[in-house]
Write a protein that holds these residues in place. Structure first.
Motif, PDB file in Angstrom:
ATOM      1  N   ILE A 262      40.026  42.809  32.996  1.00 34.94           N
ATOM      2  CA  ILE A 262      38.748  42.048  34.137  1.00 34.94           C
ATOM      3  C   ILE A 262      38.235  42.740  35.237  1.00 34.94           C
ATOM      4  CG2 ILE A 262      39.410  41.104  36.969  1.00 34.94           C
ATOM      5  CD1 ILE A 262      40.595  38.787  34.694  1.00 34.94           C
ATOM      6  N   VAL A 263      38.352  44.521  34.866  1.00 37.91           N
ATOM      7  CA  VAL A 263      37.460  45.573  35.322  1.00 37.91           C
ATOM      8  C   VAL A 263      36.745  45.700  34.767  1.00 37.91           C
ATOM      9  CG1 VAL A 263      37.902  47.530  35.837  1.00 37.91           C
ATOM     10  CG2 VAL A 263      40.274  46.626  36.690  1.00 37.91           C
ATOM     11  N   THR A 264      36.784  45.858  33.116  1.00 39.47           N
ATOM     12  CA  THR A 264      36.057  45.920  32.251  1.00 39.47           C
ATOM     13  C   THR A 264      34.954  44.607  32.399  1.00 39.47           C
ATOM     14  OG1 THR A 264      36.838  46.555  31.165  1.00 39.47           O
ATOM     15  CG2 THR A 264      35.091  45.724  30.261  1.00 39.47           C
ATOM     16  N   GLY A 265      35.321  43.713  32.260  1.00 40.49           N
ATOM     17  CA  GLY A 265      33.662  42.193  32.893  1.00 40.49           C
ATOM     18  C   GLY A 265      33.000  42.547  34.335  1.00 40.49           C
ATOM     19  N   LEU A 266      33.790  43.152  35.015  1.00 41.79           N
ATOM     20  CA  LEU A 266      33.119  42.895  36.736  1.00 41.79           C
ATOM     21  C   LEU A 266      32.418  43.901  36.124  1.00 41.79           C
ATOM     22  CD1 LEU A 266      35.999  42.561  38.990  1.00 41.79           C
ATOM     23  CD2 LEU A 266      34.648  40.824  38.277  1.00 41.79           C
TER      24      LEU A 266
ATOM     25  N   TYR B 238      30.820  55.954  36.840  1.00 41.18           N
ATOM     26  CA  TYR B 238      29.437  56.191  37.118  1.00 41.18           C
ATOM     27  C   TYR B 238      29.148  55.332  38.005  1.00 41.18           C
ATOM     28  CZ  TYR B 238      25.459  58.430  38.993  1.00 41.18           C
ATOM     29  OH  TYR B 238      24.347  58.847  39.995  1.00 41.18           O
ATOM     30  N   VAL B 239      28.615  54.000  37.599  1.00 48.79           N
ATOM     31  CA  VAL B 239      28.057  53.182  38.805  1.00 48.79           C
ATOM     32  C   VAL B 239      29.198  52.939  39.867  1.00 48.79           C
ATOM     33  CG1 VAL B 239      26.460  50.894  38.369  1.00 48.79           C
ATOM     34  CG2 VAL B 239      26.136  52.456  36.997  1.00 48.79           C
ATOM     35  N   MET B 240      30.234  52.532  39.191  1.00 54.01           N
ATOM     36  CA  MET B 240      30.680  51.407  40.011  1.00 54.01           C
ATOM     37  C   MET B 240      31.478  52.785  40.923  1.00 54.01           C
ATOM     38  SD  MET B 240      34.532  51.056  38.784  1.00 54.01           S
ATOM     39  CE  MET B 240      34.807  51.887  36.616  1.00 54.01           C
ATOM     40  N   VAL B 241      31.744  54.074  41.120  1.00 49.53           N
ATOM     41  CA  VAL B 241      31.900  55.364  42.104  1.00 49.53           C
ATOM     42  C   VAL B 241      31.051  55.339  43.355  1.00 49.53           C
ATOM     43  CG1 VAL B 241      32.257  57.579  42.843  1.00 49.53           C
ATOM     44  CG2 VAL B 241      32.878  56.421  40.549  1.00 49.53           C
ATOM     45  N   VAL B 242      29.802  55.123  42.508  1.00 49.03           N
ATOM     46  CA  VAL B 242      28.100  55.207  43.459  1.00 49.03           C
ATOM     47  C   VAL B 242      27.984  54.229  44.482  1.00 49.03           C
ATOM     48  CG1 VAL B 242      27.413  57.408  41.866  1.00 49.03           C
ATOM     49  CG2 VAL B 242      26.496  55.247  41.766  1.00 49.03           C
ATOM     50  N   THR B 243      28.205  52.954  43.506  1.00 49.42           N
ATOM     51  CA  THR B 243      27.825  51.845  44.343  1.00 49.42           C
ATOM     52  C   THR B 243      28.681  51.821  45.488  1.00 49.42           C
ATOM     53  OG1 THR B 243      27.020  50.757  42.294  1.00 49.42           O
ATOM     54  CG2 THR B 243      27.880  49.746  43.914  1.00 49.42           C
ATOM     55  N   SER B 244      30.125  51.215  44.976  1.00 47.25           N
ATOM     56  CA  SER B 244      31.510  51.211  46.296  1.00 47.25           C
ATOM     57  C   SER B 244      31.412  52.357  47.013  1.00 47.25           C
ATOM     58  CB  SER B 244      32.842  51.725  45.613  1.00 47.25           C
ATOM     59  OG  SER B 244      32.950  53.567  45.197  1.00 47.25           O
TER      60      SER B 244
ATOM     61  N   ALA C  69      33.307  50.400  52.281  1.00 51.15           N
ATOM     62  CA  ALA C  69      33.573  49.532  51.637  1.00 51.15           C
ATOM     63  C   ALA C  69      34.502  49.295  50.792  1.00 51.15           C
ATOM     64  CB  ALA C  69      32.170  49.650  49.894  1.00 51.15           C
ATOM     65  N   TRP C  70      35.853  51.125  51.166  1.00 54.15           N
ATOM     66  CA  TRP C  70      37.108  51.232  50.205  1.00 54.15           C
ATOM     67  C   TRP C  70      37.988  50.531  51.444  1.00 54.15           C
ATOM     68  CZ3 TRP C  70      38.899  53.231  45.642  1.00 54.15           C
ATOM     69  CH2 TRP C  70      37.836  53.824  45.259  1.00 54.15           C
ATOM     70  N   VAL C  71      37.657  50.648  52.330  1.00 46.86           N
ATOM     71  CA  VAL C  71      38.419  50.644  53.471  1.00 46.86           C
ATOM     72  C   VAL C  71      38.380  48.626  53.606  1.00 46.86           C
ATOM     73  CG1 VAL C  71      38.554  50.080  56.338  1.00 46.86           C
ATOM     74  CG2 VAL C  71      37.830  52.230  54.919  1.00 46.86           C
ATOM     75  N   LYS C  72      37.272  48.204  53.724  1.00 37.24           N
ATOM     76  CA  LYS C  72      37.170  46.892  53.842  1.00 37.24           C
ATOM     77  C   LYS C  72      37.927  46.070  52.142  1.00 37.24           C
ATOM     78  CE  LYS C  72      33.956  43.175  54.743  1.00 37.24           C
ATOM     79  NZ  LYS C  72      32.856  41.919  54.191  1.00 37.24           N
ATOM     80  N   ALA C  73      37.389  46.761  51.031  1.00 40.95           N
ATOM     81  CA  ALA C  73      37.865  46.696  49.817  1.00 40.95           C
ATOM     82  C   ALA C  73      40.000  45.951  50.046  1.00 40.95           C
ATOM     83  CB  ALA C  73      38.069  46.970  48.929  1.00 40.95           C
ATOM     84  N   TRP C  74      40.076  47.040  50.843  1.00 43.39           N
ATOM     85  CA  TRP C  74      42.024  46.927  50.357  1.00 43.39           C
ATOM     86  C   TRP C  74      42.001  46.727  52.049  1.00 43.39           C
ATOM     87  CZ3 TRP C  74      45.382  49.302  47.847  1.00 43.39           C
ATOM     88  CH2 TRP C  74      47.066  49.898  48.719  1.00 43.39           C
TER      89      TRP C  74
ATOM     90  N   TYR D 254      28.444  44.276  46.988  1.00 43.64           N
ATOM     91  CA  TYR D 254      28.810  44.398  45.953  1.00 43.64           C
ATOM     92  C   TYR D 254      29.317  46.313  45.919  1.00 43.64           C
ATOM     93  CZ  TYR D 254      25.585  41.059  44.004  1.00 43.64           C
ATOM     94  OH  TYR D 254      24.519  40.162  43.059  1.00 43.64           O
ATOM     95  N   ASN D 255      29.418  46.553  46.848  1.00 48.89           N
ATOM     96  CA  ASN D 255      30.335  48.064  47.493  1.00 48.89           C
ATOM     97  C   ASN D 255      31.668  47.430  47.561  1.00 48.89           C
ATOM     98  OD1 ASN D 255      29.127  46.457  49.772  1.00 48.89           O
ATOM     99  ND2 ASN D 255      28.558  48.419  50.804  1.00 48.89           N
ATOM    100  N   VAL D 256      31.856  46.763  47.693  1.00 49.61           N
ATOM    101  CA  VAL D 256      34.125  46.357  48.144  1.00 49.61           C
ATOM    102  C   VAL D 256      33.802  45.514  46.804  1.00 49.61           C
ATOM    103  CG1 VAL D 256      34.874  44.752  49.316  1.00 49.61           C
ATOM    104  CG2 VAL D 256      32.663  45.292  50.215  1.00 49.61           C
ATOM    105  N   ASP D 257      32.981  45.349  46.271  1.00 51.19           N
ATOM    106  CA  ASP D 257      33.307  44.695  44.927  1.00 51.19           C
ATOM    107  C   ASP D 257      34.059  45.467  43.668  1.00 51.19           C
ATOM    108  OD1 ASP D 257      32.901  41.770  45.558  1.00 51.19           O
ATOM    109  OD2 ASP D 257      30.976  41.451  43.884  1.00 51.19           O
ATOM    110  N   MET D 258      33.135  46.561  44.015  1.00 53.35           N
ATOM    111  CA  MET D 258      32.970  48.051  42.438  1.00 53.35           C
ATOM    112  C   MET D 258      34.328  48.311  43.756  1.00 53.35           C
ATOM    113  SD  MET D 258      30.959  47.963  40.590  1.00 53.35           S
ATOM    114  CE  MET D 258      31.318  46.046  40.840  1.00 53.35           C
ATOM    115  N   ALA D 259      34.610  49.148  44.274  1.00 53.62           N
ATOM    116  CA  ALA D 259      35.794  49.629  45.781  1.00 53.62           C
ATOM    117  C   ALA D 259      36.823  48.611  45.541  1.00 53.62           C
ATOM    118  CB  ALA D 259      35.334  50.296  47.300  1.00 53.62           C
ATOM    119  N   ALA D 260      37.426  47.701  44.908  1.00 54.92           N
ATOM    120  CA  ALA D 260      37.587  46.520  44.696  1.00 54.92           C
ATOM    121  C   ALA D 260      38.566  46.863  43.605  1.00 54.92           C
ATOM    122  CB  ALA D 260      37.730  45.075  45.292  1.00 54.92           C
ATOM    123  N   THR D 261      37.703  46.856  41.986  1.00 57.15           N
ATOM    124  CA  THR D 261      37.587  47.547  40.797  1.00 57.15           C
ATOM    125  C   THR D 261      38.180  48.032  40.495  1.00 57.15           C
ATOM    126  OG1 THR D 261      35.466  45.705  41.024  1.00 57.15           O
ATOM    127  CG2 THR D 261      36.440  47.128  38.763  1.00 57.15           C
ATOM    128  N   LEU D 262      37.698  48.953  41.801  1.00 55.32           N
ATOM    129  CA  LEU D 262      38.525  50.618  41.575  1.00 55.32           C
ATOM    130  C   LEU D 262      39.208  51.179  41.672  1.00 55.32           C
ATOM    131  CD1 LEU D 262      35.204  53.535  41.374  1.00 55.32           C
ATOM    132  CD2 LEU D 262      37.150  53.599  39.743  1.00 55.32           C
TER     133      LEU D 262
END
Lengths: 292, 297
Positions: free
Chosen positions: A116-120, B40-46, B69-74, B261-269
């Motif tokens: 899921i993480v990979t895909g996103l 890297y992209v995940m971290v900077v985007t978030s 974005a991290w606060v919002k994702a959480w 996208y920033n919230v998405d990436m924060a949630a993904t991380l």
């Protein structure tokens, strides 16, 4: 040493869960699924035997044909690319490089993350408006196009990119263990004969590592047949049905389209594929002595 | 190698740089970039505000980094129906993870113990069968199991998903412990039997304390596996217990309108954090787990 009745009962009680799981889940559930594929069950299971009708329907179903087509493309590319990339990474690390542990960690960390993480993540990177395509254009490659994820004919290759990223580290770990097991004498003998290093790898080492390649290939292939999460998270099967896969076909027909007969026929087809891949491997391993 | 090189201290006598070595390091560098790029992209985007993301500098460092974005994702990201953030999924995953890991290791180690040291009739057949079925895709079992659990009155629940993880973890866990116990000196086991210890006494007092390294490997394997699971949690956990992976997918893929996208990436991380911590914290143990559990697909 003969076992007393008491110990035998204890041992049996410890094996009871495993026995139950084997009989109920693996044998029972699998047989039931196969039986359902021979009935005309729709939303609820029934026992109206219709022979192979569901399989005929399956072969005439566009979405299933696309799914099978996709999984073949994905499977062939993922297995071959991950094997090649993983092997090259292992060979590179095996050259007594500096910071070996760090490099190995970098190659392997994607494997610890979910599909899921990979895909996103890759969905974001491959996004044509703001992702890699945009970066290439801003670097001056104005005509650069990398919009595979929104094109039906190329969406499946995006799943391959993400899959290779996730799985190559695993292949690397398996291959590195194999390379470290190669007898030092072989390297000495090759050096005495003046063979160049790449020749030693191609002609001697690779043929010796058959077991590592087989293990990695089987692991990757069973993962291919199960592929579901990546398609759901990265493209949700789209655009349209362009990146649908068989496991998703089964899930959608079970829980959304209420067509149990067709779904179980698809699942049974998946089972047959797995048997065709795994049976020769297990036979080969059993002949080599023991399951280890 | 020149004669002079032989007189250098051992630590500096590593391989000399020549064109081939440069090529090797270039290859390693470029491949490492490919593997690190997504992280890297995940971290900077978030860490970027949306205004910055819209400008399209995917690779640039954030100009005004913020953890909004991290606060919002959480706390407040929307999963389609509710907007309580991914923390709901996090706590659900923890509640699924802890009992599932403990019970699957308990059952697996007991099965492996019974199959290795006790000569039970049919043990090899049972073990062989378990290794074969581990390859069958979940799609073959899912629907019948849903029926069985609803027939048993459990339906979709925390207990159901724990049982499911125990069932599907059983082949790997059994393999792990069976091979480990089979490698121990059998005299140990015989001595304990002569002293009159019973089946469960030997398991609890002698074998499990000796199997600590295998327990560590099993915990790593099961923790990452169960945390990363999507399909089983989706089907068996029920609406109130959906794991973090399912909620993450809902947050990202069911958004209406413009994507944050920033919230998405924060949630993904956030979702990747636990497996990453386990991975980087455990080092070689993780690789050992892969090697030991390599039979599972």
């Amino acid at each position: 040493m003969r076992l007393s009745l008491n110990s035998r009962l204890s041992a049996f009680s410890a094996l009871l869960p495993a026995l139950l799981v084997m009989l109920v889940v693996y044998v029972g559930a699998t047989s039931w699924t196969v039986w359902m594929s021979l009935t005309n069950s729709r939303m609820l299971p029934n026992n109206n035997f219709v022979g192979l009708r569901q399989y005929e329907m399956l072969l005439g179903n566009d979405r299933w044909i696309t799914s099978v087509h996709n999984i073949v493309i994905y499977g062939v590319l993922l297995v071959s690319l991950a094997l090649v990339v993983g092997f090259l990474l292992a060979v590179a690390i095996d050259q007594r490089v500096r910071a070996e542990d760090t490099i190995r960690s970098i190659y392997l960390y994607p494997y610890s993350m979910s599909f899921i993480v990979t895909g996103l993540v890759w969905q974001w990177l491959l996004n044509p408006t703001l992702g890699i395509q945009h970066v290439l254009r801003s670097w001056g490659f104005e005509g650069a196009t990398f919009d595979w994820i929104v094109r039906p004919e190329t969406a499946i290759y995006c799943l391959v990119i993400a899959g290779v990223w996730q799985a190559s580290g695993l292949v690397m770990a398996i291959m590195l263990a194999g390379l470290r097991g190669v007898d030092e004498e072989i390297w000495k003998a090759a050096r005495v004969d003046g063979l160049p290093k790449w020749r030693v790898y191609v002609s001697i080492i690779v043929p010796m590592m058959g077991a590592s390649f087989a293990t990695a290939a089987v692991l990757l292939s069973t993962g291919v047949v199960r592929l579901y999460d990546l398609s759901v998270s990265m493209t949700n099967g789209g655009p349209g049905i362009a990146s649908e896969v068989p496991a998703k076909f089964v899930m959608d027909h079970l829980f959304e389209r209420a067509n149990i007969g067709l779904a179980t026929a698809a699942a049974t087809t998946m089972l047959i594929t797995v048997i065709a891949v795994v049976a020769p491997y297990l036979y080969w391993r059993a002949r080599k002595g023991g399951m280890r | 190698m020149t004669a002079a090189a032989q007189f250098l201290p051992a630590a500096r006598r590593s391989k000399r740089m020549n064109p081939a070595r440069w090529g090797l390091y270039a290859f390693i560098f470029i491949t490492a970039l490919y593997f690190l790029l997504p992280l890297y992209v995940m971290v900077v985007t978030s860490l970027k505000p949306m205004a910055e993301i819209r400008q399209g500098n995917l690779l640039a460092l954030p100009m005004s980094p913020s953890v909004d974005a991290w606060v919002k994702a959480w706390t407040s990201a929307c999963t389609g129906l509710t907007c309580q953030g991914i923390r709901i999924g996090f706590f659900n995953s923890v509640r699924i993870l802890v009992p599932s890991v403990a019970i699957s290791i308990l059952v697996g180690s007991l099965t492996g113990y019974a199959l290795s040291l006790w000569r039970v009739r049919g043990a090899n057949i049972l073990f062989g069968a378990m290794m074969v079925v581990a390859f069958i895709p979940y799609q073959l079992f899912i629907y019948p199991l849903v029926r069985v659990f609803s027939f048993a009155g459990l339906g979709q629940s925390l207990l159901t998903i724990v049982i499911i993880h125990t069932i599907f973890g059983l082949p790997t866990m059994t393999l792990l412990f069976r091979n480990y116990f089979a490698s121990l000196p059998v005299e140990l086991f015989k001595a304990a039997r002569v002293d009159g210890a019973g089946f469960y006494q030997i398991y609890a007092r002698i074998m499990m304390p000796m199997a600590t390294p295998m327990v560590v490997v099993a915990v790593i394997l099961q923790t990452t596996g169960i945390w990363n699971d999507f399909i089983l949690g989706l089907v068996f956990a029920g609406r109130d217990n959906l794991p973090m992976t399912v909620q993450l997918n809902n947050i990202v893929n069911s958004t209406q309108g413009e994507r944050a996208y920033n919230v998405d990436m924060a949630a993904t991380l956030l979702t990747a954090l636990l497996p990453l911590a386990v991975y980087f914290g455990s080092g070689r143990w993780f690789v050992r787990g892969i090697a030991a559990g390599a039979v599972k697909g």
